[in-house]
Design an enzyme around this catalytic site. Structure first.
Site, short mmCIF file in Angstrom:
data_model
loop_
_atom_site.label_atom_id
_atom_site.label_comp_id
_atom_site.label_asym_id
_atom_site.label_seq_id
_atom_site.Cartn_x
_atom_site.Cartn_y
_atom_site.Cartn_z
N LYS A 198 -11.84 6.06 -3.42
CA LYS A 198 -12.32 7.27 -2.76
C LYS A 198 -13.81 7.55 -3.01
CE LYS A 198 -8.27 7.51 -1.16
NZ LYS A 198 -8.05 6.74 0.07
N ALA B 130 -14.03 10.02 9.16
CA ALA B 130 -13.41 9.93 7.84
C ALA B 130 -12.48 8.73 7.74
CB ALA B 130 -12.65 11.21 7.53
N HIS C 54 -15.50 5.25 -0.72
CA HIS C 54 -15.28 5.74 0.64
C HIS C 54 -16.32 6.80 0.99
CE1 HIS C 54 -12.07 6.76 3.86
NE2 HIS C 54 -13.15 7.46 4.15
N ARG D 47 -10.41 -2.18 -3.77
CA ARG D 47 -10.50 -2.92 -2.53
C ARG D 47 -11.91 -2.86 -1.94
NH1 ARG D 47 -5.58 0.61 -0.16
NH2 ARG D 47 -3.87 -0.32 -1.30
N ALA E 37 -0.16 5.24 1.35
CA ALA E 37 -0.34 6.07 2.55
C ALA E 37 -0.49 5.19 3.79
CB ALA E 37 -1.56 6.97 2.40
N MET F 52 -11.39 3.69 5.43
CA MET F 52 -10.11 3.87 4.73
C MET F 52 -9.63 2.57 4.09
SD MET F 52 -8.15 6.28 3.90
CE MET F 52 -8.69 7.53 5.04
N ASP G 284 0.85 -1.18 0.00
CA ASP G 284 0.00 0.00 0.00
C ASP G 284 0.90 1.24 0.00
OD1 ASP G 284 -2.44 1.53 0.39
OD2 ASP G 284 -1.82 1.73 2.48
N ASP H 146 -2.23 -1.07 5.77
CA ASP H 146 -2.63 -0.57 7.09
C ASP H 146 -4.14 -0.53 7.27
OD1 ASP H 146 -2.53 1.70 5.16
OD2 ASP H 146 -3.26 2.85 6.88
#
Length: 275
Positions: free
Chosen positions: A56, A48, A59, A163, A17, A52, A15, A189
């Site tokens: 986006k 928010a 999300h 994902r 970030a 994750m 990944d 993460d």
């Protein structure tokens, strides 16, 4: 022709970030808050962070489906958010993200040396992200300026489904010429990122402290007391439990030891699908 299990790892699919760059995964989370604020809808950074790892747009859709946020939106606009509303927020999110991505582009401390060690062991370095290509291009450019260049990059909008579907991880397998998914390890993460690796048939490593789940800067992480750190690890372990990561470690810098252990397991005939 008979099938034989791989005996060593060939690639690490990483990944971005919270894994290799942007300790604490602040770049995407803060921009979600700011994008919603431009529509006069308050979203906390804790809210928010919840979905994750997803693409986006997905999300934002997931945030808008949460009752408290949907109700705040209804008070402003007289309706709960539609897909068209989600797209409007996403279209505001994107330029904000591109504009501010450089503010959170630093490599995870120690990551570059760790990745050099992996390459010296013969591993290829693939990568994927919840970022779309237009943002990913900027992330890749900034990382290269800091010395990190992955062998392959797959953005979330370059596959039919991001994902937690396995498409991005599998696109790396194809591009890198890996001959067996069991010879890959997915490092992430977020829960969607671990599910991605699991569904792709790979070994998976969840990062507890460098990313979204802890949500702290490197300095804040280092300042934690041993008791607080243990409590946070326990909390984050529980968050990842349902996604069934094979390993849980604090940061990417523990990956060489994990890879050595996976190689031992592969040599004994173990495969990630059954582990």
């Amino acid at each position: 022709m008979n099938y034989s299990n791989p005996t060593h790892l060939q690639a690490a699919i990483l990944d971005w970030a919270g894994t290799v760059v942007d300790f604490g995964s602040f770049a995407p989370t803060q921009i979600f808050v700011e994008a919603f604020a431009e529509f006069d809808v308050q979203v906390s950074i804790e809210e928010a962070r919840g979905p994750m790892g997803m693409g986006k747009w997905d999300h934002i859709r997931t945030l808008c489906d949460q009752s408290p946020i949907a109700e705040r939106y209804r008070k402003v606009f007289g309706r709960v958010p539609t897909d068209e509303d989600v797209t409007a927020i996403y279209e505001r999110f994107m330029p904000l993200q591109i504009e501010k991505i450089a503010e959170h582009s630093a490599l995870i401390p120690g990551a570059l040396d760790t990745l050099t060690r992996l390459r010296q062991q013969g591993l290829k370095i693939g990568s994927c992200s919840g970022y779309p290509a237009v943002v990913m291009n900027k992330v890749v450019e900034l990382a290269a300026q800091n010395g990190y260049v992955a062998d392959h990059v797959v953005a979330t909008d370059e596959v039919p489904n991001g994902r937690p579907w396995p498409a991005q991880a599998l696109a790396n397998v194809i591009a890198l010429g890996v001959d067996d998914v069991a010879a890959c390890v997915k490092v992430d993460d977020t829960v969607p990122g671990i599910l991605e690796g699991r569904r792709a048939g790979m070994w998976t490593v969840a990062l507890l402290c460098s990313g979204n789940a802890l949500g702290m800067t490197h300095e804040q992480y280092q300042a934690l007391t041993p008791e607080r750190l243990d409590a946070e690890r326990t909390r984050i372990h529980a968050l990842f439990e349902g996604s069934r990561p094979h390993y849980l470690v604090d940061t990417i810098n523990e990956l060489p030891e994990v890879i050595a252990d996976i190689n031992r397991r592969l040599e004994k005939g173990e495969v990630p699908q059954l582990a």
